[in-house]
Design an enzyme around this catalytic site. Structure first.
Site, mmCIF file in Angstrom:
data_model
loop_
_atom_site.group_PDB
_atom_site.id
_atom_site.type_symbol
_atom_site.label_atom_id
_atom_site.label_comp_id
_atom_site.label_asym_id
_atom_site.label_seq_id
_atom_site.Cartn_x
_atom_site.Cartn_y
_atom_site.Cartn_z
ATOM 1 N N CYS A 109 -57.033 -7.875 24.105
ATOM 2 C CA CYS A 109 -57.118 -8.932 22.990
ATOM 3 C C CYS A 109 -58.347 -9.603 23.165
ATOM 4 C CB CYS A 109 -55.871 -9.817 23.255
ATOM 5 S SG CYS A 109 -55.623 -10.036 24.973
ATOM 6 N N ASN A 143 -50.970 -2.481 26.217
ATOM 7 C CA ASN A 143 -52.449 -2.318 26.616
ATOM 8 C C ASN A 143 -52.520 -2.567 27.888
ATOM 9 O OD1 ASN A 143 -52.240 -5.115 25.822
ATOM 10 N ND2 ASN A 143 -54.410 -5.249 25.154
ATOM 11 N N GLU A 185 -49.408 -15.750 23.438
ATOM 12 C CA GLU A 185 -50.971 -15.000 23.818
ATOM 13 C C GLU A 185 -51.388 -13.994 22.444
ATOM 14 O OE1 GLU A 185 -53.917 -13.139 24.323
ATOM 15 O OE2 GLU A 185 -53.029 -12.400 26.337
ATOM 16 N N LYS A 213 -38.944 -7.613 28.692
ATOM 17 C CA LYS A 213 -39.148 -6.379 27.493
ATOM 18 C C LYS A 213 -40.469 -5.902 27.529
ATOM 19 C CE LYS A 213 -39.733 -5.619 23.425
ATOM 20 N NZ LYS A 213 -40.395 -4.121 23.174
ATOM 21 N N PRO A 214 -40.790 -4.867 28.267
ATOM 22 C CA PRO A 214 -42.037 -4.138 27.848
ATOM 23 C C PRO A 214 -42.290 -3.620 26.408
ATOM 24 C CG PRO A 214 -40.798 -2.672 29.185
ATOM 25 C CD PRO A 214 -39.886 -3.828 28.911
ATOM 26 N N ALA A 215 -43.260 -3.020 26.086
ATOM 27 C CA ALA A 215 -43.645 -2.279 24.740
ATOM 28 C C ALA A 215 -42.837 -0.819 25.006
ATOM 29 C CB ALA A 215 -45.043 -2.099 24.638
ATOM 30 N N GLU A 269 -58.383 -8.043 13.103
ATOM 31 C CA GLU A 269 -58.392 -7.631 14.553
ATOM 32 C C GLU A 269 -58.522 -6.077 14.784
ATOM 33 O OE1 GLU A 269 -55.418 -8.226 17.213
ATOM 34 O OE2 GLU A 269 -56.565 -8.402 19.011
HETATM 35 P P1 ADP Z 1 -48.788 -4.051 18.560
HETATM 36 O O1 ADP Z 1 -49.022 -3.838 17.196
HETATM 37 O O2 ADP Z 1 -49.898 -4.106 19.534
HETATM 38 O O3 ADP Z 1 -47.540 -3.164 19.097
HETATM 39 P P2 ADP Z 1 -46.606 -6.153 18.472
HETATM 40 O O4 ADP Z 1 -46.957 -7.744 18.464
HETATM 41 O O5 ADP Z 1 -46.081 -5.157 17.141
HETATM 42 O O6 ADP Z 1 -48.129 -5.537 18.785
HETATM 43 O O7 ADP Z 1 -45.861 -5.557 19.726
HETATM 44 C C1 ADP Z 1 -45.905 -6.505 21.118
HETATM 45 C C2 ADP Z 1 -44.823 -6.564 21.590
HETATM 46 O O8 ADP Z 1 -43.986 -7.118 20.730
HETATM 47 C C3 ADP Z 1 -44.039 -5.155 21.782
HETATM 48 O O9 ADP Z 1 -43.230 -5.212 23.164
HETATM 49 C C4 ADP Z 1 -43.005 -5.292 20.652
HETATM 50 O O10 ADP Z 1 -41.985 -4.276 20.985
HETATM 51 C C5 ADP Z 1 -42.708 -6.446 20.337
HETATM 52 N N1 ADP Z 1 -42.322 -6.760 19.177
HETATM 53 C C6 ADP Z 1 -42.515 -6.208 18.038
HETATM 54 N N2 ADP Z 1 -41.697 -6.766 17.093
HETATM 55 C C7 ADP Z 1 -40.846 -7.886 17.539
HETATM 56 C C8 ADP Z 1 -39.995 -8.857 17.018
HETATM 57 N N3 ADP Z 1 -39.522 -8.878 15.649
HETATM 58 N N4 ADP Z 1 -39.525 -9.551 18.008
HETATM 59 C C9 ADP Z 1 -39.914 -9.553 19.214
HETATM 60 N N5 ADP Z 1 -40.622 -8.633 19.669
HETATM 61 C C10 ADP Z 1 -41.408 -7.918 19.034
#
Ligand code: ADP
Length: 487
Positions: free
Chosen positions: A289, A157, A255, A180-182, A388
């Site tokens: 958030c 986001n 967070e 690590k980005p999304a 949420e």
């Molecule tokens: P959203 O549903 O908003 O994508 P997440 O918590 O799933 O929220 O994702 C936020 C970040 O956490 C992203 O970078 C995602 O790739 C990462 N993420 C998701 N699952 C895991 C995990 N098991 N371990 C570490 N990072 C994760």
């Protein structure tokens, strides 16, 4: 789509001072949420590459932490300058991969640059203490020590701000980092890394990886090189990391989610309140958030507030974030869109009425558009009030008693932000004292700023980012005790 594939740019990870492809050449397709077209392919690594990045960060740390905070600050400030110079380009990439309007994207780039600059300076104030002794001939001091190699995980986001809040303080105090980005939004962060590299960040100090989230997370959790994980994202993943971190007593900053109340008191102009509410709610489509998501309006001003809120919401210009005048873009992906539709259907079934919006943006042939929505008569157990929402939905509720509204506002597992609209100082303080939230915003729809602590109570997280607290999060306190020679 196939032509787009042929012309798509390829973006790479950054490990140990080198831009690199995935070992096996794998890439991840990054899609524009406004057009559903392919924008670029991003190198998509694996656990072994994350391990290499952690090892590079470990190797780089002794030299980096021995620099003075003044020398590290020069590099961070230069990074901020480069980000500002390139703000238009970075913002375009962000809008293209994330969907938010260009002005919001540019605002995020500037806010992120300010975060780098502020932490560059604050790093110079990682003070210890001199503590008076209780025994003759002793001296006690505390000194600060960087926590170690950091693993930083962020959501889609705010593709660069949420990483800036981790990279800047970590580097300022002498930690090194693996970011690590999304999956949905890795491209904007590549620009930030280009700025870091040009500003002179040494090899290994900051690394950018991408790969299957679980693999990256497991490597951060299980590899003892990684001394701290800083995570922004869902409460569920936050809890998973917290459980995993226990084995090595790994430091954590979390967070997580929120479900912020927005409480409107009758002493101030309800139209102004509605304007602030709409501004706060629909920014980034409610995918924030700290987005206000439960609106408690005092019965005396409910009618006026509701009319104004509906009018302002209807007037929002929705479209591709790159088009001039767009105020609200698409949601991030189909999953978000479907979740929003589900929340509205559930609320409707339970008796809520839709005052405006309530459906996908049908005038758009492509893209994940959802009409900004205002709901009324929402029952307390509707999912939109208990989960949420992360959606462009404003559920309106009413209240008449201050203590009741505090109790109901606090009745969630979250405690990230709370918004209050009032001109009465006593009311404002009563709310600041009574609401269980890490951030209390009074007449302020956009409270976050680099120099103030940001984070939540209860299941909204642990620790604070930004502000001096956000620097402390990357420091250990060492107590040094000295016994002097008898003289
Ligand atoms: P959203 O549903 O908003 O994508 P997440 O918590 O799933 O929220 O994702 C936020 C970040 O956490 C992203 O970078 C995602 O790739 C990462 N993420 C998701 N699952 C895991 C995990 N098991 N371990 C570490 N990072 C994760």
């Amino acid at each position: 789509m196939s032509t787009a594939t042929a012309t798509a740019t390829q973006k790479r990870m950054y490990i140990d001072g080198k831009w690199c492809e995935a070992d096996d050449g794998r890439t991840l397709r990054v899609i524009n949420p406004a057009t559903e077209e392919l924008i670029a392919e991003m190198a998509y690594g694996n656990r072994a590459m994350v391990r290499r990045a952690l090892e590079a960060a470990q190797k780089a740390m002794p030299t980096w932490m021995k620099l003075t905070s003044w020398d590290r600050a020069k590099i961070l400030k230069k990074t901020a300058d480069l980000m500002r110079e390139r703000a238009d380009v970075i913002a375009r990439t962000m809008t293209t991969e994330q969907g938010k309007p260009l002005a919001e994207a540019k605002g995020e780039v500037i806010h992120s640059a300010d975060t780098f600059e502020w932490f560059a300076e604050e790093g110079k104030r990682a003070y210890g203490q001199v503590i008076p002794q209780r025994e003759q001939g002793k001296r006690h001091v505390t000194i600060k020590h960087p926590v170690g190699v950091v693993g930083a995980i962020s959501p889609w986001n705010f593709p660069i701000l949420l990483q800036a809040r981790k990279i800047a303080p970590a580097l300022a105090v002498g930690c090194t980092i693996v970011c690590k980005p999304a999956e949905q939004t890795p491209l904007s962060l590549v620009h930030v890394f280009e700025c870091l590299v040009e500003a002179g960040v040494p090899a290994g100090v900051a690394n950018l990886v991408l790969g299957p989230a679980q693999e990256v997370g497991d490597e951060f959790l299980e590899n003892p090189i990684c001394r701290k994980i800083s995570f922004t994202g869902s409460t569920e993943v936050g809890k998973h990391l917290m459980r995993g971190a226990a084995d090595q007593v790994k430091r954590l900053s979390l967070e997580l989610g929120g479900h912020a109340p927005f409480i409107v008191f009758p002493d101030a102009d309800p139209e102004v309140g509605a304007k602030i509410a709409v501004m706060g709610k629909f920014r980034n489509n409610g995918q924030v958030c700290i987005s206000p998501s439960r609106f408690f309006v005092h019965k005396d001003v409910e009618k006026k507030f509701t009319e104004a809120a509906v009018e302002f919401t209807r007037a929002l210009k929705q479209g591709n974030g790159l088009d001039a005048g767009t105020e609200i873009g698409p949601m991030i992906d189909k999953r978000a869109l479907d979740k929003t539709s589900g929340l509205i259907d559930d609320a409707r079934k339970q008796g809520a009425s839709v005052l405006t919006g309530g459906k996908r943006g049908e005038r758009f042939a492509k893209g994940h558009f959802f009409e900004p929505t205002v709901l009324k008569q929402v029952p307390a157990n509707a999912k939109v009030l208990t989960e949420e929402p992360f959606a462009p939905v404003m559920p309106l509720l009413d209240f008449s008693n201050v203590d009741d509204v505090i109790r109901v506002a606090n009745s969630t597992r979250y405690g990230l932000a709370a918004y209050v609209f009032t001109n009465d100082l006593t009311t404002a303080w009563k709310m600041a004292d009574g609401l269980e939230a890490g951030i209390i915003a009074i007449n302020d729809p956009v409270p976050a700023t680099p120099q103030c602590p940001f984070g939540g109570m209860k299941e909204s997280g642990m620790g604070r980012e930004c502000g001096h607290e956000g620097l402390e999060a990357y420091l250990e306190t060492k107590f040094v005790s000295m016994k002097l020679r008898d003289s």
